[in-house]
Design an enzyme around this catalytic site. Sequence first.
Site, short mmCIF file in Angstrom:
data_model
loop_
_atom_site.label_atom_id
_atom_site.label_comp_id
_atom_site.label_asym_id
_atom_site.label_seq_id
_atom_site.Cartn_x
_atom_site.Cartn_y
_atom_site.Cartn_z
N ARG A 1 0.82 -1.19 0.00
CA ARG A 1 0.00 0.00 0.00
C ARG A 1 0.87 1.26 0.00
NH1 ARG A 1 -4.08 0.19 4.76
NH2 ARG A 1 -4.23 -1.83 3.86
N TYR A 2 2.08 1.12 0.50
CA TYR A 2 2.95 2.28 0.68
C TYR A 2 4.15 2.20 -0.26
CZ TYR A 2 0.17 3.07 4.87
OH TYR A 2 -0.87 3.30 5.73
N ARG B 1 7.48 0.11 1.58
CA ARG B 1 7.40 -1.01 2.52
C ARG B 1 6.24 -1.93 2.13
NH1 ARG B 1 5.56 3.73 4.20
NH2 ARG B 1 3.98 3.98 5.84
N CYS C 1 -2.94 -18.02 14.27
CA CYS C 1 -2.55 -17.16 15.39
C CYS C 1 -2.62 -17.97 16.67
CB CYS C 1 -3.51 -15.98 15.53
SG CYS C 1 -3.62 -14.99 14.04
N CYS D 1 -8.41 -13.34 17.91
CA CYS D 1 -9.00 -12.19 18.58
C CYS D 1 -10.32 -11.89 17.88
CB CYS D 1 -8.09 -10.98 18.47
SG CYS D 1 -6.36 -11.37 18.73
N CYS E 1 -10.54 -9.20 15.14
CA CYS E 1 -9.52 -9.23 14.09
C CYS E 1 -9.98 -8.57 12.79
CB CYS E 1 -9.11 -10.67 13.81
SG CYS E 1 -7.84 -10.79 12.54
N ARG F 1 -8.53 -9.02 9.89
CA ARG F 1 -8.40 -9.97 8.78
C ARG F 1 -9.18 -11.25 9.03
NH1 ARG F 1 -2.53 -8.70 8.70
NH2 ARG F 1 -2.59 -6.66 7.69
N ASP G 1 -11.58 -1.57 12.83
CA ASP G 1 -11.87 -1.61 11.40
C ASP G 1 -13.31 -2.07 11.16
OD1 ASP G 1 -9.43 -0.65 10.49
OD2 ASP G 1 -8.50 -2.64 10.57
N ASP H 1 -7.53 3.53 10.10
CA ASP H 1 -7.02 2.88 8.89
C ASP H 1 -8.17 2.98 7.89
OD1 ASP H 1 -5.39 1.51 7.17
OD2 ASP H 1 -4.89 -0.07 8.60
N LYS I 1 -3.24 4.38 6.79
CA LYS I 1 -3.36 4.84 8.18
C LYS I 1 -3.40 6.36 8.24
CE LYS I 1 -0.82 0.80 9.79
NZ LYS I 1 -0.59 0.11 8.51
C1 LIG Z 1 0.08 -0.95 8.45
C2 LIG Z 1 0.69 -1.34 7.19
C3 LIG Z 1 2.04 -1.08 6.95
C4 LIG Z 1 2.95 -0.43 7.96
O1 LIG Z 1 2.57 0.88 8.25
P1 LIG Z 1 3.47 1.80 9.19
O2 LIG Z 1 2.68 3.03 9.40
O3 LIG Z 1 4.77 2.00 8.49
O4 LIG Z 1 3.67 1.05 10.48
C5 LIG Z 1 2.55 -1.46 5.74
N1 LIG Z 1 1.78 -2.03 4.80
C6 LIG Z 1 0.48 -2.28 5.00
C7 LIG Z 1 -0.33 -2.90 3.91
C8 LIG Z 1 -0.11 -1.95 6.22
O5 LIG Z 1 -1.42 -2.21 6.42
S1 SF4 Z 2 -5.69 -9.53 15.59
FE1 SF4 Z 2 -6.10 -11.13 14.04
S2 SF4 Z 2 -4.13 -11.49 13.05
FE2 SF4 Z 2 -3.71 -10.41 14.97
S3 SF4 Z 2 -3.33 -12.04 16.48
FE3 SF4 Z 2 -5.48 -11.50 16.65
S4 SF4 Z 2 -6.53 -12.94 15.27
FE4 SF4 Z 2 -4.36 -12.97 14.73
#
Ligand SMILES: *Cc1c(COP(=O)(O)O)cnc(C)c1O
Ligand code: SF4
Length: 506
Positions: free
Chosen positions: A221-222, A225, A234, A238, A241, A243, A404, A441, A448
């Site tokens: 996304r960035y 990185r 996991c 949670c 979560c 995802r 989220d 986010d 973010k």
């Molecule tokens: C959160 C995230 C990051 C890291 O974001 P930082 O603000 O640098 O901590 C990188 N890629 C994705 C897809 C993310 O969701």
């Molecule tokens: S938030 Fe989601 S990905 Fe993170 S530890 Fe919990 S269940 Fe796993």
Amino acid sequence: MLRPNAVRPAGSFDKAIKLGGAVYRGIQGVGVFAQNTGRIALKDTKFERGFTDRTEAIYLKWRTAVETANSFDGIAPYKNLKGFKDVTLTQWLDWKWQVKNSFKNPVDLLKALGVEFEQSQWDDISKAFKDSQARFGINTFEMRVTPSYASMIKARDIDSAALAELKDPKNWKNPTLWARFIDPIFNQAFMHPAELVRDEFENADPLHEDAMKVAKSTTRRYPNRVLLEITETCGMYCRHCTRRRKVSTESLSWDDIKQGIDYVRSNPEVRDVLLSGGDAFLVNDKLLDRILTELESIPHVQIIRFGTRTPVVLPQRITPALVSMLKTHQAKKALWLNTHFNHPRELENPESRRALALLADAGIPMGNQSVLLEGVNNSPKIMMDLVHGLLQNRVRPYYIYINDLSEGIAHFRTSVSDGLKIMLALRGFTTGFAVPTFLIDAPGGGGKIPLAPQYVAGFSPDGKYILLKNYETFDDSNLEGAAVFKYPVKGPEDIAAVKALLRMPS
Ligand SMILES: *Cc1c(COP(=O)(O)O)cnc(C)c1O
Ligand code: SF4
């Protein structure tokens, strides 16, 4: 070294620490000796770098010594869980045992917490649970709660009157009733009937991660990185979560991971690789070692970071073997780690504090990302206690996310102003680096976005100064008097630019 935390009174715990500390220093000695001479690393060598099963065995002995001192009730918390009396400490400290013996349905967890129903009522609850799982077919987000995490639930904070009402099966799906279960640990772990509800704002992939995939395992996304998922499992699932559409149900192969690594290799602008999932520490040491070896061989990768909740929900995973392997890699490329504590009570687990101490001693810088959750942590007091606890354990608060908009978690959603109020309550009132950044986010893949209270009160009528509120005077409506602080601006252009950056009317 292990450090007692401030929440617990000192005393007999210190004795245990002294005793444990002596053995622990012994372990470190063995580790160093093994690394320097290789003599101890004989047939039971897991890695060539000199940590051994033997190190693990001594580590377990240390834990047993602490246990035998019998001086800290928290060290053997499983005694509070029904049906766990015969569990040995060796089993309890084995992360694979923890995963294998996780609670996988609400009935088993409630029973272990000492909740008593008639058999027919258990049957009703069990049926309602199965129905709800069936309703979402194969993509159901599993329940998994490690005994370690479950042992932190305070059963007395589970509203017994609400439980009594649940004896009527038609109440089982009543979210209001469940909202009365106020234990923050329980609420993050327990598969809640409110998860069946969908509201208009929710969707399966609110952050549009799937649209930003550059490989099955990898999201970009960035600019510089990437997020590289290395497992979809996991320690605990949670309930909030983000995802949950794929965590616990999908899986990733070595080929999937390799594709992500190859992507990084062929994109020289990627300087930061975030290993997450799922939970990055749910893969075994050997695979993790392999992934790190590959990544650190890429010259343009400057840092590698982990996203893991194991220090909270599966602290047994943080073994000396894992940590010394990380340390070896860290000598080649900087490793960072983000964990996910949401409530100060999660730091009361001595296993968690030990895990953090081990990582900090290995020199791995740690940050923490919290999610603001209704019924768990959306209050300034709780977040203040949390950030203080984190600093005492050498973890720097990094982000607070608003919940989220993933499907089935609307009951966790807080108001946006809750987050801003927390930021206002922290800044100035405590250590500057205890203050994380509050984020939304952005739904739709905007990334973010930080939100903060606005301390700029305006500009002086003569155009010479920017007017500022501070943490103490923020609520004071006096715009000309003592509540306002001034700093000179560089003319009308500076004012115009500041206004544009702060989106103030010009
Ligand atoms: C959160 C995230 C990051 C890291 O974001 P930082 O603000 O640098 O901590 C990188 N890629 C994705 C897809 C993310 O969701
Ligand atoms: S938030 Fe989601 S990905 Fe993170 S530890 Fe919990 S269940 Fe796993």
